[in-house]
Design a protein around this motif. Sequence first.
Motif, PDB file in Angstrom:
ATOM      1  N   LYS A  50       0.834  -1.206   0.000  1.00 16.32           N
ATOM      2  CA  LYS A  50       0.000   0.000   0.000  1.00 16.32           C
ATOM      3  C   LYS A  50       0.868   1.256   0.000  1.00 16.32           C
ATOM      4  O   LYS A  50       0.552   2.245  -0.652  1.00 16.32           O
ATOM      5  CB  LYS A  50      -0.952   0.009   1.193  1.00 16.32           C
ATOM      6  N   GLY A  66       1.012   4.092  -2.894  1.00 14.62           N
ATOM      7  CA  GLY A  66       0.817   5.497  -2.525  1.00 14.62           C
ATOM      8  C   GLY A  66       1.948   6.379  -3.009  1.00 14.62           C
ATOM      9  O   GLY A  66       1.734   7.452  -3.569  1.00 14.62           O
ATOM     10  N   ASP A 113      -9.427   9.756  -0.351  1.00 16.65           N
ATOM     11  CA  ASP A 113      -9.472   9.710   1.102  1.00 16.65           C
ATOM     12  C   ASP A 113      -9.981   8.368   1.620  1.00 16.65           C
ATOM     13  O   ASP A 113      -9.444   7.810   2.558  1.00 16.65           O
ATOM     14  CB  ASP A 113     -10.334  10.852   1.642  1.00 16.65           C
ATOM     15  N   GLY A 114     -11.001   7.815   1.019  1.00 14.72           N
ATOM     16  CA  GLY A 114     -11.560   6.559   1.495  1.00 14.72           C
ATOM     17  C   GLY A 114     -11.014   5.331   0.796  1.00 14.72           C
ATOM     18  O   GLY A 114     -11.415   4.213   1.107  1.00 14.72           O
ATOM     19  N   VAL A 115     -10.088   5.501  -0.128  1.00 16.66           N
ATOM     20  CA  VAL A 115      -9.552   4.371  -0.887  1.00 16.66           C
ATOM     21  C   VAL A 115      -8.569   3.597  -0.016  1.00 16.66           C
ATOM     22  O   VAL A 115      -7.727   4.180   0.656  1.00 16.66           O
ATOM     23  CB  VAL A 115      -8.850   4.861  -2.170  1.00 16.66           C
ATOM     24  N   SER A 116      -8.697   2.294  -0.027  1.00 12.30           N
ATOM     25  CA  SER A 116      -7.807   1.476   0.794  1.00 12.30           C
ATOM     26  C   SER A 116      -6.752   0.741  -0.027  1.00 12.30           C
ATOM     27  O   SER A 116      -6.025  -0.083   0.502  1.00 12.30           O
ATOM     28  CB  SER A 116      -8.631   0.476   1.608  1.00 12.30           C
ATOM     29  N   LEU A 117      -6.663   1.050  -1.317  1.00  7.34           N
ATOM     30  CA  LEU A 117      -5.693   0.380  -2.181  1.00  7.34           C
ATOM     31  C   LEU A 117      -4.268   0.854  -1.902  1.00  7.34           C
ATOM     32  O   LEU A 117      -3.313   0.120  -2.075  1.00  7.34           O
ATOM     33  CB  LEU A 117      -6.052   0.616  -3.654  1.00  7.34           C
ATOM     34  N   TRP A 118      -4.110   2.102  -1.466  1.00  6.94           N
ATOM     35  CA  TRP A 118      -2.788   2.632  -1.172  1.00  6.94           C
ATOM     36  C   TRP A 118      -2.831   3.399   0.133  1.00  6.94           C
ATOM     37  O   TRP A 118      -3.881   3.755   0.640  1.00  6.94           O
ATOM     38  CB  TRP A 118      -2.251   3.518  -2.292  1.00  6.94           C
ATOM     39  N   ASN A 119      -1.659   3.664   0.662  1.00  9.24           N
ATOM     40  CA  ASN A 119      -1.510   4.364   1.923  1.00  9.24           C
ATOM     41  C   ASN A 119      -1.546   5.863   1.660  1.00  9.24           C
ATOM     42  O   ASN A 119      -0.650   6.406   1.020  1.00  9.24           O
ATOM     43  CB  ASN A 119      -0.197   3.951   2.592  1.00  9.24           C
ATOM     44  N   THR A 120      -2.572   6.531   2.159  1.00 10.66           N
ATOM     45  CA  THR A 120      -2.727   7.964   1.885  1.00 10.66           C
ATOM     46  C   THR A 120      -1.696   8.807   2.625  1.00 10.66           C
ATOM     47  O   THR A 120      -1.334   9.882   2.160  1.00 10.66           O
ATOM     48  CB  THR A 120      -4.148   8.433   2.235  1.00 10.66           C
ATOM     49  N   THR A 121      -1.217   8.332   3.767  1.00 13.47           N
ATOM     50  CA  THR A 121      -0.177   9.073   4.490  1.00 13.47           C
ATOM     51  C   THR A 121       1.119   9.082   3.690  1.00 13.47           C
ATOM     52  O   THR A 121       1.767  10.126   3.553  1.00 13.47           O
ATOM     53  CB  THR A 121       0.056   8.448   5.879  1.00 13.47           C
TER      54      THR A 121
END
Length: 139
Positions: free
Chosen positions: A34, A38, A91-99
């Motif tokens: 992830k 990202g 924001d709500g996508v869990s495919l990649w790490n938003t941080t």
Amino acid sequence: MQPSDARMLRGAAIPTALVGVGAVLIGLLTAGTKGLFGAALAAVVVIAFFSLSAVVVSWAGRISAQTMMLAALASYVVKILVVMVVVTLIDGVSLWNTTVFGWTVIGLALTWIAAEFRVTLQRGRPYIDEPEGALDKAP
């Protein structure tokens, strides 16, 4: 595109891409796949946005200095707005790490700006064109 503009684009894109590869590796090590996704997405976004902006400013520079400044300001505003939209959408996508995505965008944007600054300093061109004969005036 003028040769000096192409030199500026290469001088900023290459170091940013290299730092982007490092960011992808760091993202992989810190957050797994992830983090890799990202950082890779952030690298693509930053390099695409800044490259497009450089091309637009170069094109506007052929028209006039005023148009070039307007294009630079407009491209900056558009970049900020599009990045805000992209961040809101992912924001709500869990495919990649938003941080990892966010920190990579910040790091690569700063890298691009620093690289452009370095290229500008190496060129040694004056920022202000003096009127012809301005230094020839004797008291």
